[in-house]
Design an enzyme around this catalytic site. Structure first.
Site, mmCIF file in Angstrom:
data_model
loop_
_atom_site.group_PDB
_atom_site.id
_atom_site.type_symbol
_atom_site.label_atom_id
_atom_site.label_comp_id
_atom_site.label_asym_id
_atom_site.label_seq_id
_atom_site.Cartn_x
_atom_site.Cartn_y
_atom_site.Cartn_z
ATOM 1 N N LYS A 78 -10.841 5.698 -3.640
ATOM 2 C CA LYS A 78 -9.489 4.997 -4.399
ATOM 3 C C LYS A 78 -8.883 4.344 -5.824
ATOM 4 O O LYS A 78 -8.302 4.610 -6.129
ATOM 5 C CB LYS A 78 -8.785 4.772 -3.459
ATOM 6 C CG LYS A 78 -8.514 4.272 -1.906
ATOM 7 C CD LYS A 78 -7.992 3.596 -0.449
ATOM 8 C CE LYS A 78 -8.670 4.281 0.289
ATOM 9 N NZ LYS A 78 -7.240 3.251 1.634
ATOM 10 N N ARG A 79 -10.840 4.168 -6.509
ATOM 11 C CA ARG A 79 -10.438 3.421 -6.728
ATOM 12 C C ARG A 79 -10.694 3.754 -8.745
ATOM 13 O O ARG A 79 -10.336 3.433 -9.710
ATOM 14 C CB ARG A 79 -11.115 1.854 -7.646
ATOM 15 C CG ARG A 79 -10.846 0.968 -6.129
ATOM 16 C CD ARG A 79 -11.702 -0.567 -6.340
ATOM 17 N NE ARG A 79 -13.116 -0.048 -5.577
ATOM 18 C CZ ARG A 79 -12.969 0.405 -4.561
ATOM 19 N NH1 ARG A 79 -12.258 0.399 -3.822
ATOM 20 N NH2 ARG A 79 -14.113 1.255 -4.074
#
Ligand code: GLU
Length: 456
Positions: free
Chosen positions: A228-229
């Site tokens: 997600k990062r």
């Protein structure tokens, strides 16, 4: 065969990302391909990490991408409620069934699931302690993508924690049984849980669904799974940047699946017709943001002008630049028609079109220096200004003819007027043709800009 029932089962504990969207999409495609039912189930048992904001993001993102669910929160269905936080009574009921079947025991306040087989103690080097193992045959998973997978599930595991909360494995399987799920399609990271799940299905005497574990998405550069990062991971970002959802969906379809020919841009109906689980690649897919950008551009170019205009309007309404751009709808329309074939995505529009909507645009000093070094260009502007009052502004070709005639009279060509004129009316060296810009800006604005630049 009975009707296919698949579910997308996200946990609202973080931003909605590419991996989740792809899992949802493959479930949705399979449901649509088979005439089955696509269910949205929210796995929100982790009270500390859930948030309503993340939950709403799941709903918004799925809807934006066109993946409507047939059963689930907000739409209902015969197997609801569809949020695990609201299904406590069902878990209690199923726990009683397991207890009655003699498949549970309590230890240290937690409730454990009991495997069947002879027990023995062994020292686990890795965990540095003695553990109780069970003599079992391997659990066989006939995965629709991976093929046959065998795993040895030989330790009892907790199904209800000492704080009374049931664990993921338990509620996940209970819901798949209660919701009559026929196919579990999810990320490969869950393959290691599947033997536990299969043993639970069997203990309940329930049919074991078909499994399909989708390979990982690798990050753009370097090894490892996209997280997600990582840059480009969040669906929300694409929505904000004005990506076309059809383009993003098309791109997601190709992350681990392909039509077995070299087609890339595909209508969703064609993907639905061809999509099948054995057709999903076994190897990991690599995220490629350039490819996504290219896909978006392809879709933009092919949008009918009226549709482009509608979506561009919606996009500008969310942007600071919208305040100026949308003042004059007729001008906005003309500018958008010029911009459509020139941009790669809506996010380029505000900068690409800014000077059309204000007299207060910046002249790029570097570009100016470079262009003005090429000779006595202000003389060209003066010549052009002189003929503007009588120039025919009705079409691009009329404007081109007029400039060519002017140039010919001076023993020059159209090109001698082009760069400096563009610089004077737009402040830059790239954009639509100057003839189109003249037509759209109209005589008064063109004249004012040329004069202002010529005397500067
Ligand atoms: N809540 C799980 C997840 O988000 C779903 C697992 C499954 O699809 O079975 O990974």
């Amino acid at each position: 065969m009975s009707q296919v029932r698949v579910r997308f089962a996200p946990s609202p504990t973080g931003f909605f990302h590419i991996g989740s969207a792809r899992t949802a999409l493959f479930n949705w495609l399979y449901a649509r391909h088979t005439g089955g039912v696509f269910i949205l189930r929210i796995e929100d048992t982790d009270k500390e990490r859930n948030s309503e904001a993340f939950l709403n993001l799941i709903y918004d993102s799925l809807r934006w991408l066109g993946m409507n669910w047939d059963e689930g929160p907000q739409v209902g269905g015969a197997f609801g409620l569809y949020r695990q936080s609201e299904r406590g009574a069902i878990y209690t009921e199923y726990l009683e069934k397991l207890k009655a079947a003699g498949r549970t025991y309590e230890k240290e306040g937690a409730i454990w699931f009991k495997l069947i087989g002879d027990r023995y103690e062994v020292f686990d080097e890795h965990r540095k302690k003695t553990v109780t193992k069970v003599k079992v045959a391997p659990t066989v998973i006939e995965d629709q993508i991976r093929g046959r997978v065998e795993r040895v599930e030989d330790e009892d595991f907790v199904i209800v924690r000492s704080d009374g909360n049931p664990v993921f494995h338990f509620v996940n399987v209970v819901d798949d049984i209660a919701m009559k799920i026929t196919h579990v399609i999810r990320g490969e990271d869950h393959l290691s849980n599947t033997s536990k799940h299969v043993e639970l299905f069997k203990a309940f005497g329930a049919p074991v669904p078909a499994f399909a574990h989708i390979p990982l998405i690798l990050k753009q550069n370097g090894p490892g799974k996209m997280s997600k990062r990582d840059q480009g991971a969040l669906i929300e970002e694409y929505q904000k940047r004005g990506f076309l959802p059809e383009a993003l969906v098309n791109f997601l379809c190709l992350l681990g699946w392909n039509p077995k020919d070299d087609r890339e841009k595909m209508a969703i109906a064609d993907v639905i017709a061809l999509f099948d689980l054995p057709g999903v690649n076994q190897s990991n897919a690599r995220f490629d943001e350039k490819k996504l950008g290219h896909m978006n551009m392809t879709y933009l170019l092919e949008l009918p002008a009226s549709e482009f205009l509608k979506r561009a309007t919606a996009y500008f309404q969310t942007q600071p630049a919208g305040a100026l751009a949308l003042v004059n709808p007729e001008l906005f329309r003309e500018v958008m028609l010029l911009a459509q074939p020139k941009i790669k995505g809506f996010e380029e529009l505000p900068a690409y079109t800014a000077y059309f909507f204000t007299e207060d645009f910046v002249v790029d000093p570097k570009v100016k220096e470079k262009i003005m070094a090429k000779g006595e260009l202000k003389a060209r502007l003066a010549e052009l200004i002189a003929v503007l009052p009588t120039m025919d502004f009705s079409s691009d070709s009329a404007i081109e003819e007029a400039i060519k005639a002017l140039a010919a009279g001076k023993g020059l060509g159209f090109g001698d007027y082009q760069a400096v004129t563009r610089l004077a009316i737009s402040g830059t060296n790239a954009g639509p043709s100057i003839t189109s810009m003249f037509r759209v800006l109209e005589r008064e604005r063109v004249t004012a800009r040329l004069v202002r630049f010529a005397v500067s």
